[in-house]
Every structure is written in structure tokens, then in C-alpha cells.
Design a protein around this motif. Structure first.
Motif, PDB file in Angstrom:
ATOM      1  N   VAL A  78       0.852  -1.190   0.000  1.00  0.00           N
ATOM      2  CA  VAL A  78       0.000   0.000   0.000  1.00  0.00           C
ATOM      3  C   VAL A  78       0.883   1.234   0.000  1.00  0.00           C
ATOM      4  N   ALA A  79       0.581   2.183  -0.874  1.00  0.00           N
ATOM      5  CA  ALA A  79       1.290   3.456  -0.925  1.00  0.00           C
ATOM      6  C   ALA A  79       0.436   4.524  -0.251  1.00  0.00           C
ATOM      7  N   VAL A  80       1.060   5.322   0.611  1.00  0.00           N
ATOM      8  CA  VAL A  80       0.374   6.399   1.316  1.00  0.00           C
ATOM      9  C   VAL A  80       1.072   7.709   0.984  1.00  0.00           C
ATOM     10  N   GLU A  81       0.320   8.649   0.467  1.00  0.00           N
ATOM     11  CA  GLU A  81       0.843   9.981   0.166  1.00  0.00           C
ATOM     12  C   GLU A  81       0.374  10.952   1.239  1.00  0.00           C
ATOM     13  N   ALA A  82       1.259  11.807   1.715  1.00  0.00           N
ATOM     14  CA  ALA A  82       0.930  12.799   2.742  1.00  0.00           C
ATOM     15  C   ALA A  82       1.248  14.193   2.206  1.00  0.00           C
ATOM     16  N   THR A  83       0.253  15.065   2.230  1.00  0.00           N
ATOM     17  CA  THR A  83       0.419  16.442   1.778  1.00  0.00           C
ATOM     18  C   THR A  83       0.259  17.379   2.965  1.00  0.00           C
ATOM     19  N   ASP A  84       1.166  18.349   3.090  1.00  0.00           N
ATOM     20  CA  ASP A  84       1.120  19.315   4.183  1.00  0.00           C
ATOM     21  C   ASP A  84       0.054  20.371   3.883  1.00  0.00           C
ATOM     22  N   VAL A  85      -1.007  20.408   4.694  1.00  0.00           N
ATOM     23  CA  VAL A  85      -2.077  21.394   4.527  1.00  0.00           C
ATOM     24  C   VAL A  85      -2.207  22.240   5.795  1.00  0.00           C
ATOM     25  N   THR A  86      -1.088  22.433   6.499  1.00  0.00           N
ATOM     26  CA  THR A  86      -1.105  23.171   7.764  1.00  0.00           C
ATOM     27  C   THR A  86      -1.626  24.585   7.585  1.00  0.00           C
ATOM     28  N   GLU A  87      -1.187  25.276   6.539  1.00  0.00           N
ATOM     29  CA  GLU A  87      -1.585  26.662   6.353  1.00  0.00           C
ATOM     30  C   GLU A  87      -3.080  26.782   6.073  1.00  0.00           C
ATOM     31  N   SER A  88      -3.626  25.903   5.253  1.00  0.00           N
ATOM     32  CA  SER A  88      -5.064  25.963   4.983  1.00  0.00           C
ATOM     33  C   SER A  88      -5.869  25.667   6.239  1.00  0.00           C
ATOM     34  N   HIS A  89      -5.361  24.771   7.086  1.00  0.00           N
ATOM     35  CA  HIS A  89      -6.045  24.494   8.351  1.00  0.00           C
ATOM     36  C   HIS A  89      -5.987  25.700   9.279  1.00  0.00           C
ATOM     37  N   ARG A  90      -4.842  26.395   9.285  1.00  0.00           N
ATOM     38  CA  ARG A  90      -4.718  27.585  10.135  1.00  0.00           C
ATOM     39  C   ARG A  90      -5.716  28.657   9.697  1.00  0.00           C
ATOM     40  N   LEU A  91      -5.821  28.892   8.393  1.00  0.00           N
ATOM     41  CA  LEU A  91      -6.770  29.879   7.891  1.00  0.00           C
ATOM     42  C   LEU A  91      -8.208  29.470   8.195  1.00  0.00           C
ATOM     43  N   ALA A  92      -8.485  28.171   8.109  1.00  0.00           N
ATOM     44  CA  ALA A  92      -9.832  27.697   8.430  1.00  0.00           C
ATOM     45  C   ALA A  92     -10.158  27.940   9.897  1.00  0.00           C
ATOM     46  N   ARG A  93      -9.172  27.723  10.780  1.00  0.00           N
ATOM     47  CA  ARG A  93      -9.398  27.976  12.207  1.00  0.00           C
ATOM     48  C   ARG A  93      -9.642  29.451  12.467  1.00  0.00           C
ATOM     49  N   VAL A  94      -8.882  30.331  11.792  1.00  0.00           N
ATOM     50  CA  VAL A  94      -9.079  31.778  11.974  1.00  0.00           C
ATOM     51  C   VAL A  94     -10.486  32.168  11.548  1.00  0.00           C
ATOM     52  N   ARG A  95     -10.911  31.689  10.404  1.00  0.00           N
ATOM     53  CA  ARG A  95     -12.254  32.004   9.920  1.00  0.00           C
ATOM     54  C   ARG A  95     -13.319  31.441  10.860  1.00  0.00           C
ATOM     55  N   ARG A  96     -13.107  30.207  11.328  1.00  0.00           N
ATOM     56  CA  ARG A  96     -14.074  29.576  12.209  1.00  0.00           C
ATOM     57  C   ARG A  96     -14.185  30.337  13.527  1.00  0.00           C
ATOM     58  N   ASP A  97     -13.048  30.741  14.091  1.00  0.00           N
ATOM     59  CA  ASP A  97     -13.070  31.487  15.348  1.00  0.00           C
ATOM     60  C   ASP A  97     -13.750  32.840  15.167  1.00  0.00           C
ATOM     61  N   PHE A  98     -13.501  33.490  14.023  1.00  0.00           N
ATOM     62  CA  PHE A  98     -14.132  34.786  13.766  1.00  0.00           C
ATOM     63  C   PHE A  98     -15.650  34.638  13.707  1.00  0.00           C
TER      64      PHE A  98
END
Length: 422
Positions: free
Chosen positions: A149-169
Motif C-alpha cells: 500500500v502506498a500512502v501519500e501525505a500532503t502538508d495542509v497546515t496553512e489551509s487548516h490555520r486559515l480555516a481555524r481563523v475564519r471559524r473562530d471569527f
């Protein structure tokens, strides 16, 4: 670059090796002398080494992490990006390494089901401020054959941070709006009481008071609608991960449907819509009873609002070995094909004029989508313009994997650790 592309590169290199072997074998069979044969075999070995090295360098150069596990979950290929993301752990044997538990869990699901799996969530970085600075990753796992099985991992830290900012707002603004909205509702009620029509033997209201009462009724209606909008925004924010999701528990679908019928009885009666329940009884799903009741109630309310008078809304429950389905069918106006893909977006309305008349907020179906996603399920729709619609909520009928349930509880914008089948 996706795992599919990576596997394509590796498969292409492997095919090149097979062709090289075939050509070399043909040349060797037609050649003369041992010297020529050794020379061709030497060139074949060099070509294989060069192509293998090229494939490895191509995978190592990817910004996405790549981990390939064998049938025993042992990592046989790990690129530097995967190591940097912390997808490896110290193995049981001294000096050995093992894949992250989540990677092994996804690989096991791929082997059992034979389909590609995806998950997106926040992982702690293993430091003192891990909770404040998590690593957002999108994992995609697919089978390669032979248990690999091949597993690919993509870093989406920045998009998650922006989502948290929007959610908190959104959460903060919604909380601040609750107080003035409540005050508006109280003032509107007081004004309505002050302009109550006179009883028998009393003088009628003046034109000014009649106009004031009409405006007060409108203020009360709009403030109630605004209060419902704020409440649904807060609910959606919680579902998107602002708060940890409750631990999944067995939920009796008979209770959920009974609760939904009770909640929607008033609106159904007002619109002369008959809500009918059929299908299987005694079904059990796993999740949060209140959230599942909210999801089904939103579907039924939506069906009632977009149905004509003297029509029927039908709730049908069916079950399988792994899932429970609740279908809500109406005889309403239907949905155009161009709108079907967008109706689960926040604030999207297929019929703006009809939505204003029903007082909808445009968040009900978005809430249903996130509840379904948080439970490891999904919601589908089939509709014919002018011929009604059927919304089907699919839910798990078995306890979810304990490891995934623990990791999923953190949540992300697209639904706490949305796990979906590709």
C-alpha cells in the motif's frame, strides 16, 4: 504530485526494465561469443541501476511524503518528506522503524476494502507547543498489489490555520450578536403588546398604531430569523471542529425518526404536508443522537418548505451489514441539475425567491453534510426538476475504528477528519 502519479512513474520505470531485459535477452540469444554476452549483461545491469536510481531520486524529490508498506505493514520505501512529517516511529526492535499508527490503519482499510482511502486531520508535532501548532496533513492511501500500500501525505497546515481563523471569527461574531438579537425580540414583543387591538366597546386603533403594529410584527419576524441564522452558524462552527466531537454511541434510529416527526409537526401542519414514516424498524447507527436528529430534521424541514400543500413527505429507513440509510422524499419543486452539486454549500439557494418566503437560512443542508461527514457517512441527493427530490443520509451501523475516532476528534474545516471512500 499524487500517489497515482508517483506509482505511475515507478510503474513506467519497471516497464522500462522489463523491455530492457527482453531486448538484451534477444540480443544475447542472437549474439556470438561469451565476450559479447557478458558485455550485454553488463550493460543491462548498468541500465537497471540507472533507472532504479532515477525512480528513487524522483520520489525523494517530491514535496509530498510517500510511504510504501508491505503486507506486514513494514515500510519498504519512505522519502525524506515523509520522515520530516513524522510519519515514522521507532520500531519494536532496536534500530528498526515503523510507520505511524494512522498510516498502518489506513493501509489495513485499503487491504480489507480494496478501495482508495483519504483522511485529513491535524497531528501533534511532538513538541511542547504541539497543541498550538499542529501539523495539518492530507493522507491518501491506495493499493499497489501483493499487499503493498502506498500512502501519500500532503502538508495542509496553512489551509487548516486559515480555516481555524475564519471559524473562530464566525463563532466570536455569532456570540456577540446573540445579545442584541435577544433584545430586539423582547422590544418587538413589548411593542406588539402595547399596540394590541382594542376589545369590544373600545375605540379602534389609529392608523399610526396600526402601522406601528405592522412594523413590530415585521421586526419580530426578522429578528427571529436572524436569531435562527446565528444559532445555525454556531452549530456549523462546532461541527467544523471548534469543539471536540462526542464519542460515538449506538443510536436507535426509531427514536431519531420519532423525534424528527415531533419537531416538524407544526411546520408540516401549517403547510398541510403529510409526513409519513415507513421502512425497517429497530435499526441502530453509531454517532451522536442529537446530531443525527438534527441532520434528519433539517432534511425533513427542507422537504416541507419546498413542497406544495396537500403533498406527502416520506421518511424511509433501511439497513445493511455496515450502514443505515435514511431517505427523505418529497413531492416538491425539485432541483435543477446545475444546482445539485452546490446545494450543500453554505448560504447557497437554488430558488432565491422561494427561500425568502420560507425564511430559510441557507445553512441547513451544509449542517447535514458536516454531520454526515463527522460520522464517517455521507448524504446524497437525486432530484427531478418539478418532480420532487430524495435526500439519502448514509450512516455507519458499526463502531468506528478506535484509533481513527481518537484522531478524527480534532477536526478540520471540511468536517472533522473527513474520511471518505474515493
Amino acid at each position: 504530485m499524487t500517489v497515482v502519479a508517483v506509482v505511475g512513474v515507478v510503474a513506467g520505470l519497471a516497464a522500462g526494465l522489463l523491455v530492457a531485459r527482453y531486448v538484451a535477452g534477444r540480443q544475447t540469444a542472437g549474439g556470438s561469443g561469451r565476450a559479447g554476452s557478458r558485455w550485454r549483461r553488463g550493460r543491462l545491469v548498468i541500465a537497471e541501476e540507472q533507472q532504479a536510481g532515477l525512480g528513487r531520486r524522483a520520489i525523494d524529490s517530491l514535496r509530498a511524503g510517500v510511504v510504501v508498506l508491505d503486507a506486514q505493514d513494514e515500510p519498504v520505501l519512505v522519502n525524506p518528506a515523509a520522515r520530516a512529517m513524522g510519519l515514522l516511529r521507532t520500531g519494536a526492535r532496536p534500530g528498526s522503524v515503523a510507520a505511524h499508527p494512522l498510516v498502518r490503519t489506513l493501509a489495513g482499510q485499503v487491504r480489507r476494502t480494496g478501495v482508495r482511502r483519504e483522511i485529513e486531520l491535524d497531528l501533534p508535532r511532538g513538541r511542547d507547543n504541539a497543541a498550538e501548532n499542529p501539523l495539518g496533513v492530507h493522507l491518501r492511501a491506495m493499493g499497489l498489489g501483493g499487499g503493498h500500500v502506498a500512502v501519500e501525505a500532503t502538508d495542509v497546515t496553512e489551509s487548516h490555520r486559515l480555516a481555524r481563523v475564519r471559524r473562530d471569527f464566525v463563532a466570536n461574531v455569532s456570540h456577540e450578536l446573540k445579545t442584541p438579537i435577544g433584545a430586539l425580540q423582547l422590544l418587538a414583543e413589548a411593542l406588539l403588546d402595547a399596540t394590541e387591538p382594542a376589545g369590544e366597546g373600545q375605540p379602534d386603533l389609529s392608523e399610526d398604531l396600526v402601522a406601528a403594529r405592522r412594523f413590530a410584527e415585521r421586526i419580530q419576524h426578522e429578528s427571529t430569523r436572524l436569531g435562527r441564522l446565528v444559532q445555525e452558524l454556531l452549530e456549523l462552527t462546532r461541527l467544523q471542529g471548534a469543539e471536540p466531537q462526542p464519542a460515538p454511541e449506538p443510536v436507535a434510529m426509531d427514536w431519531v425518526i420519532s423525534e424528527v416527526v415531533d419537531r416538524t409537526r407544526t411546520s408540516a401542519t401549517a403547510r398541510r404536508v403529510d409526513v409519513v414514516v415507513d421502512g425497517e424498524r429497530g435499526l441502530t447507527a453509531y454517532g451522536s443522537d442529537t446530531q443525527l436528529a438534527t441532520a434528519v430534521a433539517n432534511l425533513v424541514e427542507n422537504a416541507i418548505n419546498y413542497s406544495g400543500e396537500d403533498t406527502t413527505v416520506r421518511i424511509t429507513a433501511t439497513g445493511g451489514d455496515d450502514h443505515v440509510e435514511v431517505a427523505v422524499t418529497d413531492q416538491g419543486i425539485g432541483i435543477a441539475p446545475t444546482d445539485v452539486e452546490r446545494i450543500f454549500e453554505r448560504f447557497y439557494r437554488a430558488d432565491q425567491a422561494r427561500s425568502r418566503s420560507t425564511g430559510g437560512t441557507g445553512l441547513g443542508l451544509a449542517i447535514v453534510k458536516h454531520i454526515a461527514s463527522n460520522h464517517g457517512g455521507r448524504v446524497d441527493v437525486s432530484s427531478t426538476l418539478g418532480g420532487g427530490s430524495t435526500f439519502t443520509l448514509r450512516l455507519p451501523a458499526r463502531p468506528p475504528d478506535d484509533l481513527l475516532a481518537t484522531l478524527v476528534s480534532g477536526g478540520i474545516e471540511s468536517g472533522p477528519a473527513e474520511l471518505r471512500q474515493a
